[in-house]
Design a protein around this motif. Structure first.
Motif, PDB file in Angstrom:
ATOM      1  N   VAL A   1      -3.251  -1.179  -0.036  1.00  0.00           N
ATOM      2  CA  VAL A   1      -4.011  -2.377  -0.396  1.00  0.00           C
ATOM      3  C   VAL A   1      -5.403  -2.263   0.197  1.00  0.00           C
ATOM      4  O   VAL A   1      -5.565  -2.190   1.419  1.00  0.00           O
ATOM      5  CB  VAL A   1      -3.315  -3.649   0.118  1.00  0.00           C
ATOM      6  N   THR A   2      -6.432  -2.250  -0.637  1.00  0.00           N
ATOM      7  CA  THR A   2      -7.798  -2.192  -0.127  1.00  0.00           C
ATOM      8  C   THR A   2      -8.307  -3.604   0.148  1.00  0.00           C
ATOM      9  O   THR A   2      -7.895  -4.564  -0.501  1.00  0.00           O
ATOM     10  CB  THR A   2      -8.732  -1.484  -1.118  1.00  0.00           C
ATOM     11  N   GLY A   3      -9.195  -3.716   1.143  1.00  0.00           N
ATOM     12  CA  GLY A   3      -9.686  -5.041   1.528  1.00  0.00           C
ATOM     13  C   GLY A   3      -8.558  -5.913   2.039  1.00  0.00           C
ATOM     14  O   GLY A   3      -8.479  -7.103   1.732  1.00  0.00           O
ATOM     15  N   ALA A   4      -7.683  -5.328   2.861  1.00  0.00           N
ATOM     16  CA  ALA A   4      -6.430  -5.995   3.231  1.00  0.00           C
ATOM     17  C   ALA A   4      -6.529  -6.847   4.490  1.00  0.00           C
ATOM     18  O   ALA A   4      -5.525  -7.407   4.919  1.00  0.00           O
ATOM     19  CB  ALA A   4      -5.329  -4.947   3.411  1.00  0.00           C
ATOM     20  N   ASN A   5      -7.699  -6.959   5.071  1.00  0.00           N
ATOM     21  CA  ASN A   5      -7.793  -7.735   6.314  1.00  0.00           C
ATOM     22  C   ASN A   5      -8.103  -9.208   6.088  1.00  0.00           C
ATOM     23  O   ASN A   5      -8.080 -10.012   7.024  1.00  0.00           O
ATOM     24  CB  ASN A   5      -8.850  -7.134   7.249  1.00  0.00           C
ATOM     25  N   SER A   6      -8.382  -9.597   4.842  1.00  0.00           N
ATOM     26  CA  SER A   6      -8.690 -11.013   4.581  1.00  0.00           C
ATOM     27  C   SER A   6      -8.413 -11.332   3.117  1.00  0.00           C
ATOM     28  O   SER A   6      -8.223 -10.441   2.290  1.00  0.00           O
ATOM     29  CB  SER A   6     -10.163 -11.309   4.905  1.00  0.00           C
ATOM     30  N   GLY A   7      -8.418 -12.618   2.806  1.00  0.00           N
ATOM     31  CA  GLY A   7      -8.312 -13.074   1.425  1.00  0.00           C
ATOM     32  C   GLY A   7      -7.056 -12.632   0.710  1.00  0.00           C
ATOM     33  O   GLY A   7      -5.963 -12.554   1.284  1.00  0.00           O
ATOM     34  N   LEU A   8      -7.212 -12.321  -0.574  1.00  0.00           N
ATOM     35  CA  LEU A   8      -6.070 -11.922  -1.391  1.00  0.00           C
ATOM     36  C   LEU A   8      -5.421 -10.650  -0.864  1.00  0.00           C
ATOM     37  O   LEU A   8      -4.202 -10.500  -0.923  1.00  0.00           O
ATOM     38  CB  LEU A   8      -6.526 -11.706  -2.844  1.00  0.00           C
ATOM     39  N   GLY A   9      -6.258  -9.723  -0.378  1.00  0.00           N
ATOM     40  CA  GLY A   9      -5.707  -8.481   0.147  1.00  0.00           C
ATOM     41  C   GLY A   9      -4.784  -8.706   1.324  1.00  0.00           C
ATOM     42  O   GLY A   9      -3.701  -8.117   1.413  1.00  0.00           O
ATOM     43  N   TYR A  10      -5.197  -9.583   2.234  1.00  0.00           N
ATOM     44  CA  TYR A  10      -4.365  -9.900   3.402  1.00  0.00           C
ATOM     45  C   TYR A  10      -3.065 -10.571   2.968  1.00  0.00           C
ATOM     46  O   TYR A  10      -1.975 -10.217   3.447  1.00  0.00           O
ATOM     47  CB  TYR A  10      -5.135 -10.803   4.361  1.00  0.00           C
ATOM     48  N   GLN A  11      -3.171 -11.540   2.069  1.00  0.00           N
ATOM     49  CA  GLN A  11      -1.974 -12.257   1.623  1.00  0.00           C
ATOM     50  C   GLN A  11      -1.014 -11.319   0.898  1.00  0.00           C
ATOM     51  O   GLN A  11       0.203 -11.418   1.060  1.00  0.00           O
ATOM     52  CB  GLN A  11      -2.377 -13.423   0.710  1.00  0.00           C
ATOM     53  N   ALA A  12      -1.558 -10.394   0.107  1.00  0.00           N
ATOM     54  CA  ALA A  12      -0.700  -9.427  -0.585  1.00  0.00           C
ATOM     55  C   ALA A  12      -0.008  -8.511   0.422  1.00  0.00           C
ATOM     56  O   ALA A  12       1.197  -8.248   0.317  1.00  0.00           O
ATOM     57  CB  ALA A  12      -1.530  -8.606  -1.570  1.00  0.00           C
ATOM     58  N   ALA A  13      -0.777  -8.025   1.406  1.00  0.00           N
ATOM     59  CA  ALA A  13      -0.193  -7.145   2.424  1.00  0.00           C
ATOM     60  C   ALA A  13       0.915  -7.860   3.193  1.00  0.00           C
ATOM     61  O   ALA A  13       1.984  -7.297   3.463  1.00  0.00           O
ATOM     62  CB  ALA A  13      -1.284  -6.659   3.371  1.00  0.00           C
ATOM     63  N   LYS A  14       0.666  -9.101   3.543  1.00  0.00           N
ATOM     64  CA  LYS A  14       1.641  -9.887   4.299  1.00  0.00           C
ATOM     65  C   LYS A  14       2.925 -10.096   3.494  1.00  0.00           C
ATOM     66  O   LYS A  14       4.041  -9.922   4.010  1.00  0.00           O
ATOM     67  CB  LYS A  14       1.018 -11.233   4.677  1.00  0.00           C
ATOM     68  N   LEU A  15       2.762 -10.462   2.221  1.00  0.00           N
ATOM     69  CA  LEU A  15       3.933 -10.708   1.374  1.00  0.00           C
ATOM     70  C   LEU A  15       4.736  -9.432   1.155  1.00  0.00           C
ATOM     71  O   LEU A  15       5.965  -9.434   1.253  1.00  0.00           O
ATOM     72  CB  LEU A  15       3.484 -11.293   0.033  1.00  0.00           C
ATOM     73  N   LEU A  16       4.038  -8.341   0.860  1.00  0.00           N
ATOM     74  CA  LEU A  16       4.736  -7.083   0.617  1.00  0.00           C
ATOM     75  C   LEU A  16       5.473  -6.610   1.865  1.00  0.00           C
ATOM     76  O   LEU A  16       6.605  -6.117   1.786  1.00  0.00           O
ATOM     77  CB  LEU A  16       3.739  -6.021   0.152  1.00  0.00           C
ATOM     78  N   ALA A  17       4.832  -6.767   3.029  1.00  0.00           N
ATOM     79  CA  ALA A  17       5.495  -6.396   4.280  1.00  0.00           C
ATOM     80  C   ALA A  17       6.742  -7.245   4.517  1.00  0.00           C
ATOM     81  O   ALA A  17       7.763  -6.750   5.012  1.00  0.00           O
ATOM     82  CB  ALA A  17       4.519  -6.546   5.445  1.00  0.00           C
ATOM     83  N   SER A  18       6.658  -8.519   4.140  1.00  0.00           N
ATOM     84  CA  SER A  18       7.817  -9.403   4.323  1.00  0.00           C
ATOM     85  C   SER A  18       8.987  -9.001   3.446  1.00  0.00           C
ATOM     86  O   SER A  18      10.130  -9.364   3.718  1.00  0.00           O
ATOM     87  CB  SER A  18       7.425 -10.852   4.018  1.00  0.00           C
ATOM     88  N   ARG A  19       8.702  -8.259   2.375  1.00  0.00           N
ATOM     89  CA  ARG A  19       9.760  -7.810   1.464  1.00  0.00           C
ATOM     90  C   ARG A  19      10.210  -6.382   1.772  1.00  0.00           C
ATOM     91  O   ARG A  19      10.918  -5.767   0.983  1.00  0.00           O
ATOM     92  CB  ARG A  19       9.278  -7.893   0.019  1.00  0.00           C
ATOM     93  N   GLY A  20       9.769  -5.834   2.912  1.00  0.00           N
ATOM     94  CA  GLY A  20      10.274  -4.546   3.344  1.00  0.00           C
ATOM     95  C   GLY A  20       9.442  -3.353   2.953  1.00  0.00           C
ATOM     96  O   GLY A  20       9.835  -2.202   3.229  1.00  0.00           O
ATOM     97  N   ALA A  21       8.280  -3.562   2.305  1.00  0.00           N
ATOM     98  CA  ALA A  21       7.447  -2.436   1.899  1.00  0.00           C
ATOM     99  C   ALA A  21       6.691  -1.865   3.093  1.00  0.00           C
ATOM    100  O   ALA A  21       6.426  -2.552   4.084  1.00  0.00           O
ATOM    101  CB  ALA A  21       6.452  -2.875   0.836  1.00  0.00           C
ATOM    102  N   ARG A  22       6.341  -0.598   3.015  1.00  0.00           N
ATOM    103  CA  ARG A  22       5.387  -0.021   3.939  1.00  0.00           C
ATOM    104  C   ARG A  22       4.007  -0.264   3.336  1.00  0.00           C
ATOM    105  O   ARG A  22       3.756   0.113   2.176  1.00  0.00           O
ATOM    106  CB  ARG A  22       5.629   1.477   4.133  1.00  0.00           C
TER     107      ARG A  22
END
Length: 404
Positions: A21-42
């Motif tokens: 996920v690019t731009g993953a430290n804020s905004g949509l990127g952060y929320q996507a990273a957080k959600l995917l991590a919660s579902r077990g993704a690396r």
């Protein structure tokens, strides 16, 4: 398929999959990273700032202590940084999804490390380079895909190819729109109608003068191909066809329109059938005017990517194209057009409104699209008399309620 009211609760388990996920430290990127991590993704977090990336990962792990995260230094304005990031990603055992989310918007004019105007360089060129360099890695993944976030602003985009780097003139707004424009859909793509830029110049809607109904097996599913102009006899033929073929599960539509009242009734025939019938506009096909009402009869409705749900203002009294087309269709069609439009246009509009509303289409389709579409082609300014909905619009207005 994806449902139109898809939420984070619908995201399934992602264990074993790797997302970048690019731009993953804020905004949509952060929320996507957080959600995917919660579902077990690396999740690999592509960020310019190590400090911000570490803070984002700490926040995610505070909620999901087992989150599998890795920081990938990435500056999309620097091709050397992009190559370095790709090398780090290639160390991973796999890559399943690249989520291109990073972008910048409306800074003062400045250039990337490689000498490009920053918005064009980061939002388009850098993202393009990153994607191309990771394609081989993605090809090794499980159901790999590339997701690119953009903006509705691209609809106003126009690229100045004579000043692609904005050296002669610079508008913060114009450049960001142009950079989004290159990632999103163009307003007038090749093959699109210059006067109706959201619609194809030559719609694939069949030249049949009456709608032909053809049952056909498609990969083990019985579908009904409905092709041609909506005529007065369609509801009865459709009712009989469904009765004789109770195993029909989908109706595929392409049509130039026709008799609106017959379209309304045909839609009700589909809606009232014993079986739950899906209506679909396949990729490349166009469903216009009265065909819209047939389509809305489906309890589940699909507009495939590349398909065209084409609408217009209800009355076409002086629409020369409509009159010319009716003449080509024959005397009966022309007489029918005159009778429908001149004698009963107000009543017809009322009936159409009522049908659409009862089929659960959003009222905003009427107020935001259909009532703002010209009934007659203007000599200057906006010349459009037709509008083809994007897939997002079809879902938002509840025209389609299942993703294609």
């Amino acid at each position: 398929m994806k449902i139109s009211n898809f939420t984070d609760k619908d995201v399934p388990d992602q264990s074993g999959r790797v997302f970048f996920v690019t731009g993953a430290n804020s905004g949509l990127g952060y929320q996507a990273a957080k959600l995917l991590a919660s579902r077990g993704a690396r999740v690999l977090l592509g960020c310019r700032s190590a400090e911000k990336a570490e803070a984002a990962m700490a926040d995610i792990r505070a909620v999901y202590p087992e989150a599998d995260l890795r920081f990938i230094p990435l500056d999309l304005g620097d091709i050397q940084s992009i190559h370095a990031a790709v090398k780090l990603v290639e160390e991973e055992p796999r890559l399943d999804v690249l989520l291109n989310n990073a972008g910048i918007m409306m800074p003062p004019r400045e250039e990337t490390a490689d000498g490009f105007e920053s918005q064009f360089g980061v939002n388009h060129l850098g993202t393009f380079a990153l994607t191309g360099l990771l394609l081989d890695k993605l090809a090794e993944g499980q159901a790999p895909r590339v997701v690119i976030t953009s903006s509705m602003a691209h609809r106003s985009g126009k690229i100045d190819f004579d000043d692609i780097n904005a050296e002669d003139s610079y508008s913060q707004t114009a450049i960001v729109i142009a950079s989004l424009f290159t990632l999103g859909a163009t307003d007038v793509s090749p093959g699109m109608d210059p006067d109706n830029p959201t619609c194809p110049e030559t719609p694939n809607w069949s030249t049949n003068k009456t709608m032909e109904l053809t049952p056909k097996m498609m990969e083990g599913t019985k579908v009904l191909l409905a092709e041609g102009a909506v005529d007065a006899g369609l509801p009865d033929r459709l009712r009989m066809m469904l009765a004789d073929n109770p195993d029909i599960s989908e109706v595929w539509l392409r049509s130039s329109g026709g008799n609106a009242r017959a379209g309304n009734e045909a839609g009700r025939v589909i809606r009232e059938a014993d079986a739950l019938i899906i209506t679909r506009i396949p990729q490349g096909w166009t469903c216009f005017s009265a065909c819209n009402f047939v389509f809305m009869g489906g309890r589940a409705r699909i507009v495939e990517p590349g398909a065209h749900f084409m609408v217009h203002m209800f009355t076409m009294t002086n629409d020369r194209n409509a009159i010319n087309y009716s003449i080509e269709m024959g005397t009966d069609s022309t007489v029918g057009l005159i009778g429908e439009v001149e004698q009963a246009s107000a009543l017809l509009a009322t009936e159409d409104n009522d049908f659409l509303i009862r089929m659960a289409v959003s009222l905003k389709l009427l107020s935001e699209v259909m009532y703002k579409t010209n009934a007659v082609k203007a000599e200057v300014g906006d010349k459009s008399t037709r509008r083809c909905l994007t897939n997002d619009e079809a879902l938002r207005y509840n025209v389609a309620n299942v993703g294609g």
